[in-house]
Design a protein around this motif. Structure first.
Motif, PDB file in Angstrom:
ATOM      1  N   PHE A  48       0.845  -1.197   0.000  1.00 14.36           N
ATOM      2  CA  PHE A  48       0.000   0.000   0.000  1.00 14.36           C
ATOM      3  C   PHE A  48       0.879   1.244   0.000  1.00 14.36           C
ATOM      4  O   PHE A  48       0.697   2.166   0.772  1.00 14.36           O
ATOM      5  CB  PHE A  48      -0.903  -0.055   1.251  1.00 14.36           C
ATOM      6  CG  PHE A  48      -2.121   0.836   1.219  1.00 14.36           C
ATOM      7  CD1 PHE A  48      -2.321   1.785   2.225  1.00 14.36           C
ATOM      8  CD2 PHE A  48      -3.086   0.703   0.233  1.00 14.36           C
ATOM      9  CE1 PHE A  48      -3.464   2.593   2.238  1.00 14.36           C
ATOM     10  CE2 PHE A  48      -4.223   1.511   0.232  1.00 14.36           C
ATOM     11  CZ  PHE A  48      -4.405   2.456   1.230  1.00 14.36           C
ATOM     12  N   PHE A  87      -4.728  -7.939   4.301  1.00 14.32           N
ATOM     13  CA  PHE A  87      -5.505  -6.862   4.918  1.00 14.32           C
ATOM     14  C   PHE A  87      -6.691  -7.399   5.713  1.00 14.32           C
ATOM     15  O   PHE A  87      -6.974  -6.932   6.819  1.00 14.32           O
ATOM     16  CB  PHE A  87      -5.986  -5.882   3.841  1.00 14.32           C
ATOM     17  CG  PHE A  87      -6.619  -4.651   4.402  1.00 14.32           C
ATOM     18  CD1 PHE A  87      -7.996  -4.580   4.567  1.00 14.32           C
ATOM     19  CD2 PHE A  87      -5.852  -3.561   4.802  1.00 14.32           C
ATOM     20  CE1 PHE A  87      -8.594  -3.449   5.108  1.00 14.32           C
ATOM     21  CE2 PHE A  87      -6.438  -2.427   5.345  1.00 14.32           C
ATOM     22  CZ  PHE A  87      -7.815  -2.369   5.503  1.00 14.32           C
ATOM     23  N   ALA A 104      -2.339   0.649   8.883  1.00 11.02           N
ATOM     24  CA  ALA A 104      -2.402   0.128   7.500  1.00 11.02           C
ATOM     25  C   ALA A 104      -3.270   0.988   6.601  1.00 11.02           C
ATOM     26  O   ALA A 104      -3.995   0.480   5.745  1.00 11.02           O
ATOM     27  CB  ALA A 104      -2.933  -1.292   7.526  1.00 11.02           C
ATOM     28  N   MET A 106      -5.979   2.292   7.278  1.00  9.31           N
ATOM     29  CA  MET A 106      -7.314   1.728   7.476  1.00  9.31           C
ATOM     30  C   MET A 106      -8.336   2.813   7.808  1.00  9.31           C
ATOM     31  O   MET A 106      -8.121   3.595   8.738  1.00  9.31           O
ATOM     32  CB  MET A 106      -7.296   0.660   8.579  1.00  9.31           C
ATOM     33  CG  MET A 106      -8.638  -0.036   8.753  1.00  9.31           C
ATOM     34  SD  MET A 106      -8.607  -1.347   9.989  1.00  9.31           S
ATOM     35  CE  MET A 106      -7.896  -2.694   9.014  1.00  9.31           C
ATOM     36  N   ARG A 113     -15.989  -2.000  11.587  1.00  9.75           N
ATOM     37  CA  ARG A 113     -14.614  -2.115  12.115  1.00  9.75           C
ATOM     38  C   ARG A 113     -14.512  -1.571  13.552  1.00  9.75           C
ATOM     39  O   ARG A 113     -13.881  -2.175  14.407  1.00  9.75           O
ATOM     40  CB  ARG A 113     -13.653  -1.359  11.206  1.00  9.75           C
ATOM     41  CG  ARG A 113     -13.474  -1.986   9.827  1.00  9.75           C
ATOM     42  CD  ARG A 113     -12.663  -1.078   8.905  1.00  9.75           C
ATOM     43  NE  ARG A 113     -12.413  -1.727   7.605  1.00  9.75           N
ATOM     44  CZ  ARG A 113     -11.803  -1.121   6.595  1.00  9.75           C
ATOM     45  NH1 ARG A 113     -11.377   0.142   6.729  1.00  9.75           N
ATOM     46  NH2 ARG A 113     -11.614  -1.743   5.443  1.00  9.75           N
ATOM     47  N   GLN A 153      -8.674  -4.546  -3.493  1.00  9.97           N
ATOM     48  CA  GLN A 153      -8.081  -5.475  -2.526  1.00  9.97           C
ATOM     49  C   GLN A 153      -9.137  -6.022  -1.567  1.00  9.97           C
ATOM     50  O   GLN A 153     -10.013  -5.283  -1.110  1.00  9.97           O
ATOM     51  CB  GLN A 153      -6.991  -4.776  -1.704  1.00  9.97           C
ATOM     52  CG  GLN A 153      -6.231  -5.724  -0.794  1.00  9.97           C
ATOM     53  CD  GLN A 153      -5.212  -5.021   0.064  1.00  9.97           C
ATOM     54  OE1 GLN A 153      -5.516  -4.041   0.741  1.00  9.97           O
ATOM     55  NE2 GLN A 153      -3.975  -5.492   0.024  1.00  9.97           N
ATOM     56  N   GLY A 155     -11.255  -7.157   1.480  1.00 14.98           N
ATOM     57  CA  GLY A 155     -11.406  -6.646   2.848  1.00 14.98           C
ATOM     58  C   GLY A 155     -11.323  -5.143   2.982  1.00 14.98           C
ATOM     59  O   GLY A 155     -11.498  -4.597   4.065  1.00 14.98           O
ATOM     60  N   THR A 156     -11.062  -4.463   1.856  1.00 16.73           N
ATOM     61  CA  THR A 156     -10.921  -3.002   1.917  1.00 16.73           C
ATOM     62  C   THR A 156     -12.201  -2.323   1.448  1.00 16.73           C
ATOM     63  O   THR A 156     -13.119  -2.979   0.933  1.00 16.73           O
ATOM     64  CB  THR A 156      -9.778  -2.531   1.003  1.00 16.73           C
ATOM     65  OG1 THR A 156     -10.161  -2.786  -0.376  1.00 16.73           O
ATOM     66  CG2 THR A 156      -8.485  -3.261   1.321  1.00 16.73           C
ATOM     67  N   ASP A 198      -7.379   3.730  -3.241  1.00 18.07           N
ATOM     68  CA  ASP A 198      -7.288   4.975  -2.469  1.00 18.07           C
ATOM     69  C   ASP A 198      -6.459   5.982  -3.247  1.00 18.07           C
ATOM     70  O   ASP A 198      -5.400   5.643  -3.776  1.00 18.07           O
ATOM     71  CB  ASP A 198      -6.616   4.700  -1.123  1.00 18.07           C
ATOM     72  CG  ASP A 198      -7.411   3.716  -0.279  1.00 18.07           C
ATOM     73  OD1 ASP A 198      -7.509   2.545  -0.686  1.00 18.07           O
ATOM     74  OD2 ASP A 198      -7.930   4.115   0.769  1.00 18.07           O
ATOM     75  N   GLU A 224     -12.613   8.991   3.484  1.00 21.51           N
ATOM     76  CA  GLU A 224     -11.973   8.079   4.439  1.00 21.51           C
ATOM     77  C   GLU A 224     -11.090   8.804   5.443  1.00 21.51           C
ATOM     78  O   GLU A 224     -10.417   9.770   5.107  1.00 21.51           O
ATOM     79  CB  GLU A 224     -11.144   7.036   3.678  1.00 21.51           C
ATOM     80  CG  GLU A 224     -11.970   6.219   2.716  1.00 21.51           C
ATOM     81  CD  GLU A 224     -11.377   4.864   2.411  1.00 21.51           C
ATOM     82  OE1 GLU A 224     -11.899   4.178   1.522  1.00 21.51           O
ATOM     83  OE2 GLU A 224     -10.407   4.463   3.076  1.00 21.51           O
TER      84      GLU A 224
HETATM   85  N1  GLN Z   1      -8.326   2.675   2.994  1.00 22.03           N
HETATM   86  C1  GLN Z   1      -8.842   1.377   2.544  1.00 22.03           C
HETATM   87  C2  GLN Z   1      -9.561   0.680   3.707  1.00 22.03           C
HETATM   88  O1  GLN Z   1      -9.512   1.151   4.807  1.00 22.03           O
HETATM   89  C3  GLN Z   1      -7.704   0.499   1.999  1.00 22.03           C
HETATM   90  C4  GLN Z   1      -6.647   0.193   3.029  1.00 22.03           C
HETATM   91  C5  GLN Z   1      -5.521  -0.705   2.499  1.00 22.03           C
HETATM   92  O2  GLN Z   1      -5.625  -1.323   1.479  1.00 22.03           O
HETATM   93  N2  GLN Z   1      -4.417  -0.789   3.235  1.00 22.03           N
HETATM   94  O3  GLN Z   1     -10.175  -0.345   3.519  1.00 22.03           O
END
Ligand code: GLN
Length: 263
Positions: A48, A87, A104, A106, A113, A153, A155-156, A198, A224
């Protein structure tokens, strides 16, 4: 004779063992303070860039996040080690006590979450963008047609979006992959017609691949707010991380790192 040498061996062993324990064995700190500093495990997904990535053939994780957390750790007297994983394993790692901190990129606002981990103060803001090949005629996310495939990706927020678009019949397939590098490859191989990524991460990719890819359209989706996270209820650690973040913002270190990684 044998009894004498056995007695000598036992005596030597006892003397040696005592000498070793008196020296404390470990670092000077343990000898002085008598207490080892707990090493906190930071979990991340290191494809990332420029937040976190690994150099070719080297497992060392580099980027804005490691530098920011190192500055926070120094400010707060913490010791960190980094662990790279997929992730969608990050939150389960904290829930199963396999990690202490998530850092990460995130988004702390996404989904459920915040019900599973405790997020700190926001350290970066971002939006999602559509990345396509240079020759694409797409003008933005709203121009995507139902015969197309988009990747992101697993889970994102991007991954959730491509899966939702598939479920709604807006695209033929939402391809969710473990690593961003795989998403870029599938774009360049023509296996997908776009990648939802992102904005700051897509910009870093375009810095090195501006000849073969581009952004199209405006940002979309939820704005975000990136934050580190700790295990649910660990307010003591979270307060330290938040205090460290405030301090590096106040002393200019944060801005120095933004310039280093995003200018
Ligand atoms: N910002 C996105 C998310 O929170 C992607 C984060 C990432 O791929 N590290 O899901």
């Amino acid at each position: 004779m044998k009894k004498k040498s056995l007695a000598l061996l036992i005596a030597f062993t006892l003397v040696f063992t005592f000498a070793l324990s008196a020296c404390g064995g470990g670092s000077d700190e343990s000898a002085d303070s008598g207490e080892e500093k707990a090493v906190l495990k930071v979990v991340t997904e290191a494809t990332f860039a420029p937040f976190e990535s690994t150099e070719d053939g080297d497992d060392t994780i580099v980027g804005f996040d490691p530098d920011m957390m190192a500055a926070i750790a120094e400010d707060q007297g913490l010791e960190l080690e980094w662990v790279n994983m997929e992730f969608d394993s990050l939150i389960p790692a904290l829930q199963s006590d396999q990690g202490d901190i998530i850092c990460a990129g995130m988004n702390k606002l996404a989904g459920d979450r915040a019900e599973k981990v405790d997020f700190g103060d926001t350290y970066f803001e971002s939006d999602l963008m559509l990345l396509v090949t240079s020759d694409s005629e797409l003008t933005g996310i709203d121009a995507v047609t139902s015969d197309m495939k988009l990747a992101s990706q697993i889970g994102t927020t991007g991954g959730d979006m491509v899966q939702a678009m598939k479920d709604e019949g807006k695209i033929a397939d939402g391809v969710v992959l473990n690593q961003w590098t795989d998403c870029y490859l599938q774009l360049q191989n023509g296996e997908v017609q776009g990648v939802i990524v992102d904005k700051p991460v897509g910009e870093a990719y375009l810095n090195n691949h501006g000849d073969i890819a581009k952004f199209v359209g405006d940002s979309f989706g939820e704005h975000e707010e990136f934050a580190f996270a700790v295990q649910k209820g660990n307010t003591e650690l979270l307060d330290k991380l938040n205090a460290g973040l405030a301090n590096i913002k106040a002393n200019g270190k944060y801005d120095e790192l933004v310039d280093k990684w995003f200018s």
